[in-house]
Design a protein around this motif. Structure first.
Motif, PDB file in Angstrom:
ATOM      1  N   ASP A 226      57.028  12.730  27.774  1.00 12.95           N
ATOM      2  CA  ASP A 226      55.635  13.034  28.128  1.00 12.95           C
ATOM      3  C   ASP A 226      54.925  11.860  28.778  1.00 12.95           C
ATOM      4  OD1 ASP A 226      55.837  15.603  27.088  1.00 12.95           O
ATOM      5  OD2 ASP A 226      55.301  14.945  25.065  1.00 12.95           O
ATOM      6  N   ILE A 227      55.663  10.817  29.113  1.00 11.54           N
ATOM      7  CA  ILE A 227      55.027   9.573  29.539  1.00 11.54           C
ATOM      8  C   ILE A 227      54.235   9.733  30.838  1.00 11.54           C
ATOM      9  CG2 ILE A 227      56.804   8.496  30.976  1.00 11.54           C
ATOM     10  CD1 ILE A 227      54.984   6.847  28.043  1.00 11.54           C
ATOM     11  N   LEU A 228      54.622  10.680  31.697  1.00 12.81           N
ATOM     12  CA  LEU A 228      53.877  10.927  32.937  1.00 12.81           C
ATOM     13  C   LEU A 228      53.175  12.282  32.900  1.00 12.81           C
ATOM     14  CD1 LEU A 228      56.315   9.527  35.675  1.00 12.81           C
ATOM     15  CD2 LEU A 228      54.342   8.403  34.624  1.00 12.81           C
ATOM     16  N   ASN A 229      53.009  12.806  31.701  1.00 11.05           N
ATOM     17  CA  ASN A 229      52.306  14.082  31.502  1.00 11.05           C
ATOM     18  C   ASN A 229      50.936  13.781  30.906  1.00 11.05           C
ATOM     19  OD1 ASN A 229      51.313  16.551  30.617  1.00 11.05           O
ATOM     20  ND2 ASN A 229      53.324  17.330  30.017  1.00 11.05           N
ATOM     21  N   TYR A 230      49.920  13.724  31.757  1.00 10.72           N
ATOM     22  CA  TYR A 230      48.611  13.311  31.270  1.00 10.72           C
ATOM     23  C   TYR A 230      48.050  14.291  30.247  1.00 10.72           C
ATOM     24  CZ  TYR A 230      43.779  11.894  30.915  1.00 10.72           C
ATOM     25  OH  TYR A 230      42.571  11.498  30.408  1.00 10.72           O
ATOM     26  N   ASP A 231      48.288  15.588  30.426  1.00 11.36           N
ATOM     27  CA  ASP A 231      47.769  16.567  29.475  1.00 11.36           C
ATOM     28  C   ASP A 231      48.317  16.312  28.071  1.00 11.36           C
ATOM     29  OD1 ASP A 231      46.258  17.865  31.372  1.00 11.36           O
ATOM     30  OD2 ASP A 231      47.784  19.369  31.821  1.00 11.36           O
ATOM     31  N   SER A 232      49.581  15.955  27.991  1.00  8.54           N
ATOM     32  CA  SER A 232      50.181  15.676  26.687  1.00  8.54           C
ATOM     33  C   SER A 232      49.609  14.391  26.080  1.00  8.54           C
ATOM     34  CB  SER A 232      51.700  15.547  26.836  1.00  8.54           C
ATOM     35  OG  SER A 232      52.291  15.264  25.591  1.00  8.54           O
ATOM     36  N   ILE A 233      49.463  13.357  26.905  1.00  6.11           N
ATOM     37  CA  ILE A 233      48.873  12.104  26.421  1.00  6.11           C
ATOM     38  C   ILE A 233      47.436  12.335  25.979  1.00  6.11           C
ATOM     39  CG2 ILE A 233      48.154   9.773  27.113  1.00  6.11           C
ATOM     40  CD1 ILE A 233      50.617   9.732  28.966  1.00  6.11           C
ATOM     41  N   LYS A 234      46.699  13.114  26.749  1.00  8.36           N
ATOM     42  CA  LYS A 234      45.305  13.440  26.419  1.00  8.36           C
ATOM     43  C   LYS A 234      45.233  14.155  25.075  1.00  8.36           C
ATOM     44  CE  LYS A 234      41.237  15.565  28.584  1.00  8.36           C
ATOM     45  NZ  LYS A 234      40.724  16.240  27.386  1.00  8.36           N
ATOM     46  N   SER A 235      46.151  15.088  24.850  1.00  8.78           N
ATOM     47  CA  SER A 235      46.172  15.817  23.582  1.00  8.78           C
ATOM     48  C   SER A 235      46.426  14.873  22.414  1.00  8.78           C
ATOM     49  CB  SER A 235      47.258  16.898  23.628  1.00  8.78           C
ATOM     50  OG  SER A 235      47.384  17.540  22.389  1.00  8.78           O
ATOM     51  N   THR A 236      47.333  13.911  22.598  1.00 12.85           N
ATOM     52  CA  THR A 236      47.632  12.944  21.541  1.00 12.85           C
ATOM     53  C   THR A 236      46.429  12.052  21.258  1.00 12.85           C
ATOM     54  OG1 THR A 236      49.956  12.922  22.254  1.00 12.85           O
ATOM     55  CG2 THR A 236      49.233  11.141  20.804  1.00 12.85           C
ATOM     56  N   ILE A 237      45.734  11.636  22.301  1.00 14.75           N
ATOM     57  CA  ILE A 237      44.528  10.815  22.123  1.00 14.75           C
ATOM     58  C   ILE A 237      43.451  11.605  21.387  1.00 14.75           C
ATOM     59  CG2 ILE A 237      42.625   9.646  23.309  1.00 14.75           C
ATOM     60  CD1 ILE A 237      44.616   8.870  25.510  1.00 14.75           C
ATOM     61  N   ASP A 238      43.273  12.853  21.770  1.00 16.66           N
ATOM     62  CA  ASP A 238      42.255  13.696  21.128  1.00 16.66           C
ATOM     63  C   ASP A 238      42.554  13.890  19.647  1.00 16.66           C
ATOM     64  OD1 ASP A 238      40.821  13.990  23.467  1.00 16.66           O
ATOM     65  OD2 ASP A 238      41.747  15.901  24.028  1.00 16.66           O
ATOM     66  N   ALA A 240      44.169  11.763  17.775  1.00 19.19           N
ATOM     67  CA  ALA A 240      43.883  10.472  17.143  1.00 19.19           C
ATOM     68  C   ALA A 240      42.377  10.298  16.936  1.00 19.19           C
ATOM     69  CB  ALA A 240      44.433   9.341  17.999  1.00 19.19           C
ATOM     70  N   LEU A 241      41.586  10.708  17.902  1.00 12.72           N
ATOM     71  CA  LEU A 241      40.124  10.633  17.766  1.00 12.72           C
ATOM     72  C   LEU A 241      39.631  11.541  16.654  1.00 12.72           C
ATOM     73  CD1 LEU A 241      39.084  10.584  21.539  1.00 12.72           C
ATOM     74  CD2 LEU A 241      38.655   8.763  19.878  1.00 12.72           C
ATOM     75  N   ALA A 242      40.194  12.751  16.576  1.00 14.18           N
ATOM     76  CA  ALA A 242      39.790  13.704  15.544  1.00 14.18           C
ATOM     77  C   ALA A 242      40.123  13.149  14.153  1.00 14.18           C
ATOM     78  CB  ALA A 242      40.484  15.039  15.770  1.00 14.18           C
ATOM     79  N   ALA A 243      41.274  12.493  14.049  1.00 14.37           N
ATOM     80  CA  ALA A 243      41.682  11.917  12.750  1.00 14.37           C
ATOM     81  C   ALA A 243      40.728  10.804  12.336  1.00 14.37           C
ATOM     82  CB  ALA A 243      43.110  11.391  12.854  1.00 14.37           C
ATOM     83  N   GLN A 244      40.211  10.044  13.317  1.00 12.24           N
ATOM     84  CA  GLN A 244      39.278   8.970  13.007  1.00 12.24           C
ATOM     85  C   GLN A 244      37.930   9.500  12.544  1.00 12.24           C
ATOM     86  OE1 GLN A 244      39.884   5.521  13.162  1.00 12.24           O
ATOM     87  NE2 GLN A 244      41.982   6.257  13.311  1.00 12.24           N
ATOM     88  N   ASN A 245      37.586  10.715  12.968  1.00 11.69           N
ATOM     89  CA  ASN A 245      36.282  11.297  12.641  1.00 11.69           C
ATOM     90  C   ASN A 245      36.270  12.064  11.332  1.00 11.69           C
ATOM     91  OD1 ASN A 245      35.081  10.316  15.011  1.00 11.69           O
ATOM     92  ND2 ASN A 245      35.783  12.088  16.205  1.00 11.69           N
ATOM     93  N   LYS A 246      37.434  12.201  10.689  1.00  4.98           N
ATOM     94  CA  LYS A 246      37.490  12.935   9.416  1.00  4.98           C
ATOM     95  C   LYS A 246      36.883  12.124   8.290  1.00  4.98           C
ATOM     96  CE  LYS A 246      41.514  15.850  10.347  1.00  4.98           C
ATOM     97  NZ  LYS A 246      42.900  16.171   9.970  1.00  4.98           N
TER      98      LYS A 246
END
Length: 246
Positions: A226-238, A240-246
């Motif tokens: 997924d290294i050149l798949n921005y949608d997949s990277i974006k999903s992983t970042i999102d 991680a952000l959601a986990a930080q907001n719990k």
């Protein structure tokens, strides 16, 4: 009397054999038991290689010593392992990094870090380019990412030796990188920051990094597929952000 004596001797030999057999069995049982204990201890205290958790990975990154793009206090930390001679790293730099910067770094959600992992020419100009980048970082941290981008934008064929000290210093001048060019040249030739480049490599190896670019988002490795798949990277970042907001 002779038959009785022979019979007695036979009984005695059997008893000796039985005692020896029991002794051997006790020894085997003791060795087996000890082996089981050792295996249990190994299972409990030694996690097999490749099973590092996200927390393990995060602990291996000394973020304060690395080049950072964005706010170091951002809730999500993204670490890229790269080689300036790697064509896929160039594609990542030109197509994926700008999207991450626009959507997450400029908005204060992600801080992006860079570590050197030499795969194309570890003993050659991959190392030379990494030494130049580390010199720029130590001279002027604000100029590091500009030089990082310039290295990828001016990358040449991976089979050729192009990242020479002369080329790297000339590139810094051409891109108006605000550093002392004589010091840059000296740092490259003297390998001033070789230990840092080696430390980056060591961390990569401990994390079982096999290729470049490789990404870790809050300690979680992004799949190489997924290294050149921005949608997949974006999903992983999102996530991680959601986990930080719990």
């Amino acid at each position: 009397m002779k038959p009785k004596k022979k019979q007695a001797n036979s009984v005695a030999r059997r008893k000796e054999q039985q005692a020896a057999q029991e002794k051997r069995m006790k020894r085997i049982m003791w060795i087996t038991g000890a082996s089981i204990v050792v295996l249990v201890l190994l299972f409990v205290f030694i996690r097999p290689q490749g099973e590092k958790t996200a927390e393990d990975s995060k602990d291996m990154f000394n973020y304060s010593t690395l080049p950072v793009l964005g706010n170091p206090e951002a809730p999500v930390k993204l670490v890229e392992f790269g080689d300036f001679k790697c064509p896929t790293c160039r594609a990542f730099s030109q197509s994926i990094s700008p999207e991450i910067q626009k959507d997450y770094i400029d908005t204060g959600k992600v801080a992006m870090y860079f570590m050197n992992f030499l795969v194309i020419s570890p003993d050659g100009d991959s190392n030379t380019a990494a030494l130049a980048a580390q010199s720029v970082f130590h001279q002027n941290k604000d100029e590091y990412w500009k030089f990082n981008k310039a290295l990828y934008d001016n990358q040449q064929d991976e089979a050729t030796v192009w990242a020479t000290p002369e080329f790297l210093v000339d590139l810094a001048r051409k891109e108006n990188i605000k550093v002392d060019y004589d010091l840059l040249s000296k740092d490259i030739k003297d390998k001033t920051y070789q230990n840092e480049v080696n430390e980056h490599d060591t961390v990569a190896n401990k994390l079982n990094v096999m290729s470049t670019p490789s990404l870790f988002i809050n300690g979680n490795k992004v799949s190489d597929q997924d290294i050149l798949n921005y949608d997949s990277i974006k999903s992983t970042i999102d996530k991680a952000l959601a986990a930080q907001n719990k």
